[in-house]
Design a protein around this motif. Structure first.
Motif, PDB file in Angstrom:
ATOM      1  N   GLU A   5      19.428 -11.212   7.874  1.00 23.88           N
ATOM      2  CA  GLU A   5      18.814 -10.037   8.487  1.00 23.88           C
ATOM      3  C   GLU A   5      19.486  -9.746   9.809  1.00 23.88           C
ATOM      4  O   GLU A   5      20.005 -10.631  10.483  1.00 23.88           O
ATOM      5  N   GLY A  17      25.450  -2.128   6.861  1.00 24.94           N
ATOM      6  CA  GLY A  17      24.533  -2.178   5.724  1.00 24.94           C
ATOM      7  C   GLY A  17      23.388  -3.134   5.952  1.00 24.94           C
ATOM      8  O   GLY A  17      22.228  -2.837   5.618  1.00 24.94           O
ATOM      9  N   ARG A  18      23.678  -4.287   6.540  1.00 28.17           N
ATOM     10  CA  ARG A  18      22.630  -5.276   6.803  1.00 28.17           C
ATOM     11  C   ARG A  18      21.656  -4.758   7.854  1.00 28.17           C
ATOM     12  O   ARG A  18      20.448  -5.007   7.782  1.00 28.17           O
ATOM     13  N   THR A  20      19.448  -2.181   5.995  1.00 30.10           N
ATOM     14  CA  THR A  20      18.572  -2.892   5.059  1.00 30.10           C
ATOM     15  C   THR A  20      17.450  -3.610   5.790  1.00 30.10           C
ATOM     16  O   THR A  20      16.302  -3.629   5.336  1.00 30.10           O
ATOM     17  N   SER A  21      17.776  -4.202   6.928  1.00 31.45           N
ATOM     18  CA  SER A  21      16.787  -4.978   7.688  1.00 31.45           C
ATOM     19  C   SER A  21      15.745  -4.097   8.354  1.00 31.45           C
ATOM     20  O   SER A  21      14.698  -4.596   8.777  1.00 31.45           O
ATOM     21  N   ASN A  44      14.251  -1.055   7.170  1.00 36.19           N
ATOM     22  CA  ASN A  44      13.379  -0.178   6.383  1.00 36.19           C
ATOM     23  C   ASN A  44      14.005   1.104   5.857  1.00 36.19           C
ATOM     24  O   ASN A  44      13.271   2.033   5.480  1.00 36.19           O
ATOM     25  N   TYR A  45      15.325   1.194   5.775  1.00 39.24           N
ATOM     26  CA  TYR A  45      15.919   2.363   5.120  1.00 39.24           C
ATOM     27  C   TYR A  45      15.733   2.231   3.612  1.00 39.24           C
ATOM     28  O   TYR A  45      15.983   1.174   3.034  1.00 39.24           O
ATOM     29  N   ASP A  46      15.299   3.316   2.986  1.00 40.99           N
ATOM     30  CA  ASP A  46      15.040   3.297   1.543  1.00 40.99           C
ATOM     31  C   ASP A  46      16.323   3.478   0.738  1.00 40.99           C
ATOM     32  O   ASP A  46      16.467   2.919  -0.352  1.00 40.99           O
ATOM     33  N   GLU A  47      17.231   4.290   1.249  1.00 32.16           N
ATOM     34  CA  GLU A  47      18.478   4.598   0.545  1.00 32.16           C
ATOM     35  C   GLU A  47      19.641   4.418   1.512  1.00 32.16           C
ATOM     36  O   GLU A  47      19.614   4.948   2.631  1.00 32.16           O
ATOM     37  N   ILE A  48      20.662   3.673   1.070  1.00 31.72           N
ATOM     38  CA  ILE A  48      21.778   3.354   1.955  1.00 31.72           C
ATOM     39  C   ILE A  48      23.071   3.589   1.184  1.00 31.72           C
ATOM     40  O   ILE A  48      23.336   2.923   0.180  1.00 31.72           O
TER      41      ILE A  48
END
Length: 839
Positions: free
Chosen positions: A244, A277-278, A281-282, A284-288
């Motif tokens: 994370e 990206g990490r 992702t850590s 709360n993005y729903d779409e990356i």
């Protein structure tokens, strides 16, 4: 001295050393020694020059970050010229090495020449600007241990509150596209579309770079989380092994997610590069969507730059997805990161056609002109869309432009980052000249979409009256806070469990995952500090264990053979156990304390800090117990605050010493009778100083987690402490009650208070009586006394029993010295003697 001048000087002195060495006529072994030193120094100079070109600022925090995280996803082809030159310089260095080693025709051993050769080569080494950069970074780390102002005094715990109807949000991070390009004298006609947008936007002209935010991921973190990107020193694999990214930070996306937003990120570069990206992702993005996710969507797979999709493709894909999101979800937010203006030369999307800046000779300015066109076209497209009227668009630099083909022109100007906020339907510009930084951007954006918020070190640049001074102070103090900010990389204390997932090679701490192998250092509260190691190099982490002192608890997860992982847990040599791990093995927090021989919480010593008496003095006034006094003295370095309490007529606690003349003066009221709690609250809010209520004091403590409360309840002490325990959930960790009679001790312990101060000003017994009582008490205890008792042998007798002591109230430096150094008092209560540099 400028870096370039140092580089030239170091290079010249290196050549001079070669000249003298060739004239010295040395034997083969001496030629080998000098030639090796010369080659190393030569490579040192050229490697620095290469790194300086890439970063634009020598060896800075961005260089260190990328070395820690790794370079996956870099568009190396962008730098093929610089890399080729660097390789040629390395080859030339080997030629120089051969030339120096090769025997010449001189037969004499000239001592003067050899001395001069070594003098100039070491002078060359000393003047290498890399040394100054490394010293600067080391000094930054050293200053982190000398913080003169607590980080907590300025860090605002993130929170968000709706203030109007919520709107959608798009944030466009324009790669290295800074406000400086808008300068019409230096770059006439360069910025056209964005200038038209600026004319009907709220825009900011004074957004500075700050430490930890001067490269892409640093700018993203600073603008979204209100924190500069300072990173921990990690062994072995580095930051890329962490599961994370800043897990303890609460960022813009986390707050918006809690408000029901659908969150998406679009960027052309690889998500692996620098950990973007990490990070998403850590938080709360729903779409990356990064390079690997976007390339399959391209109609023409060959249409891409060395980094990924061109910006025209990126905007097309982002628009299509945003349009669908806005129709499918009540609230949406999207972050877009452009690429085409990446240094050193930029890239041109096909959609820009033959667009060039002036004669087209400067490639980065052509890319800037193209980006200006693409971004402004995208904004226009969004505003004309079905949901355009309900969408706010923010455009900002991710950082100032790094070294590119326009750096010479940019450096002649006052450089600032781009930041503008565009509301649909707005026709007038609003220019804000207040100095700010990326730290302030999210907090400033949120009111435009219907929210008021606090995020870390960020301040709203629109409502600037209260914030202007703080912004300047925050910028000045950042160098002192790396250690505080690095804590956001680590977890909160282990509260429940640690689980070992052998299939995924993960350590799960209260549900948050970290990679194996790892060394987890602990303390008595089970705070964690994680170090990672390479699984092929067991020695790294094992050496780290050996370097721990005997008092540091830890657990180590490492491979002991080809297939088996073992858990080693303990504290020093006397307390150490080794357990072969099986999949799903779990340890509870209590089991960890037991296995690591951690002292039970009730037995922790009470850390002694100087105490701000009645909240500390403010504007020469004492006994105010006011929120202003607490704020001021927290910034002055106090973290322990004694607050007076008295009961209102309806049996509630108010923060006043008594209901006499002092309180009447503070509240600007005659107070003919003891007020009710509501009457007191009304008077406190109208007073010149905001005298705290129990309610406002608890709120202040929640917003300032570094602060501790010491109670001084003037009547019905046990009843008052019971009220505080009921009203304040965190009382056992943050409140240290004062008792007045020894018989109160057990009752207060049973309420759940962990640490207790016995203040003697109401106790009529002798010093011997005090000593008899304290021997009966179990758990953390401190004795507080007036100056009369403090001037006796009691403090030293208590010290022999390992019981610290305070004296009150001390406002003279001479008295402070006398009571601490002559009588053995541990610390003092004071109105005005600051704890900073006063030991």
């Amino acid at each position: 001295m400028p870096r370039l001048l140092l580089q030239y000087a170091a290079s010249i002195f290196l050549v001079v050393s070669f000249y003298f060495y060739k004239k010295s006529g040395q034997a083969l072994i001496n030629r080998l020694i000098f030639s090796t030193i010369a080659l190393w120094s030569y490579l040192y100079i050229n490697t620095y020059a290469f790194l300086d070109y890439l970063s634009g600022d020598g060896i800075d925090s961005a260089v260190i970050y990328h070395l820690k995280y790794g370079l996956d996803g870099v568009g190396w082809q962008d730098f093929w010229r610089e890399i080729t030159v660097y390789i040629l310089f390395i080859i030339f260095g080997l030629v120089i090495f051969y030339w120096l080693v090769k025997k010449n025709n001189l037969k004499t051993n000239n001592k003067i020449h050899i001395v001069l050769a070594y003098f100039f080569i070491f002078l060359s080494f000393f003047l290498n600007p890399a040394n100054f950069d490394l010293y600067r970074l080391k000094a930054l780390n050293a200053s982190a241990n000398k913080a003169v102002v607590p980080f907590d005094a300025y860090y605002e715990i993130p929170e968000i509150k709706p203030s109007a109807k919520a709107k959608n949000l798009i944030i466009i991070y324009a790669e290295g596209l800074e406000q400086t390009y808008f300068n019409e004298i230096a770059f006439p006609g360069l910025i056209k579309g964005l200038r038209q947008l600026q004319d009907k936007s709220t825009y900011f002209t004074n957004i500075k770079n700050v430490a930890g935010a001067n490269w892409t991921i640093g700018g993203l973190v600073a603008s979204q989380c209100g924190l500069p990107l300072f990173t921990p020193t990690l062994d072995g694999n580095g930051l890329n092994v962490m599961k994370e990214f800043l897990p303890a930070a609460v960022c813009l996306s986390d707050l918006l997610k809690n408000q029901g937003y659908r969150l998406a990120y679009f960027g052309g570069a690889s998500l692996d590069f620098a950990g973007k990206g990490r990070f998403f992702t850590s938080h709360n993005y729903d779409e990356i969507y990064g390079r690997e996710e976007l390339l399959p969507l391209l109609k023409d797979q060959s249409y891409k730059s060395v980094w990924g999709p061109y910006d025209d493709t990126l905007f097309d894909l982002a628009y299509d997805r945003y349009d669908k999101m806005a129709k499918s979800f009540d609230k949406t937010a999207m972050v877009i990161l452009t690429l085409d203006t990446h240094h050193p030369r930029g890239h041109i999307s096909k959609s820009c056609g033959n667009l060039k800046y002036q004669d087209g000779s400067n490639p980065i300015l052509n890319a800037v002109a193209c980006s200006d066109y693409l971004i402004s076209s995208f904004v226009d497209k969004i505003q004309k869309s079905e949901n355009g009227s309900n969408t706010v668009i923010a455009i900002l630099s991710d950082h100032l432009a790094h070294k590119n083909t326009a750096t010479g022109q940019l450096d002649k100007l006052d450089r600032n980052n781009l930041f503008m906020i565009i509301e649909s339907g707005s026709t007038k510009e609003r220019r804000i000249d207040q100095q700010g930084s990326a730290l302030d951007e999210s907090v400033t954006i949120l009111p435009f979409i219907g929210y008021q918020a606090k995020i870390g070190l960020g301040r709203d640049l629109i409502n600037i009256k209260e914030n202007a001074a703080e912004i300047s102070q925050i910028h000045n103090y950042l160098a002192y806070w790396p250690n505080d900010i690095i804590k956001f990389w680590n977890l909160a204390p282990i509260k429940e469990f640690v689980k070992f997932d052998m299939k995924r090679k993960n350590i799960s701490i209260d549900g948050k995952n970290y990679a194996m192998p790892a060394l987890v250092e602990l303390n008595e509260k089970l705070d964690v500090n994680i170090k990672f190691g390479n699984s092929n190099n067991k020695k790294t982490l094992y050496d780290a264990v050996l370097a721990l002192d005997e008092k540091t608890p830890y657990f180590l997860v490492d491979k002991q053979n080809q297939s088996d992982y073992y858990l080693t847990i303990g504290k020093g040599e006397a307390c150490r156990q080794k357990i072969r791990l099986e999949d799903g093995y779990i340890l509870t927090a209590d089991e960890i304390k037991k296995l690591a021989c951690i002292t039970p919480l009730d037995s922790e010593p009470l850390e002694m800090r100087r105490v701000a008496h009645a909240g500390g003095a403010i504007n020469g006034q004492t006994y105010t117990n006011s929120l202003e006094a607490l704020d001021k003295n927290l910034k002055n370095g106090f973290t322990y605050f004694e607050i007076d309490f008295s009961f209102t007529s309806d049996g509630k606690l108010a923060c006043v010493h008594d209901w006499g003349d002092n309180t009447k003066k503070l509240l600007n009221d005659e107070l003919l009778k003891r007020p009710t709690y509501n009457e007191f609250k009304d008077l406190a809010e109208k007073a010149n100083l905001n005298v705290c209520t129990l309610e406002s004091l608890i709120d202040w403590l929640n917003r300032h987690p570094a602060a501790y409360l010491i109670t001084d309840i003037k009547e019905k002490n046990l009843e008052g402490l019971a009220i505080i325990a009921k009203e304040y959930p965190d009382f056992s960790a943050r409140v240290i009650p004062q008792i007045y009679q020894p018989e109160e001790y057990e009752s207060v312990k049973k309420m759940g208070y962990k640490k207790i101060i016995w203040t003697l000003y109401r106790f009529g017994g002798s010093n011997d009586d005090v000593l008899k009582w304290v021997k009966k008490f179990e758990g953390p205890l401190v004795i507080t006394m007036d100056k009369g008792r403090a001037a006796t042998s009691l403090p030293r007798q208590l010290k022999r029993l390992n019981i610290p002591s305070y004296a009150h109230t001390i406002n003279s430096a001479d008295d402070k010295y006398k009571f601490i150094n002559l009588y053995g008092i541990t610390e003092i209560y004071t109105d005005s003697l600051l704890p900073i540099n006063d030991k």
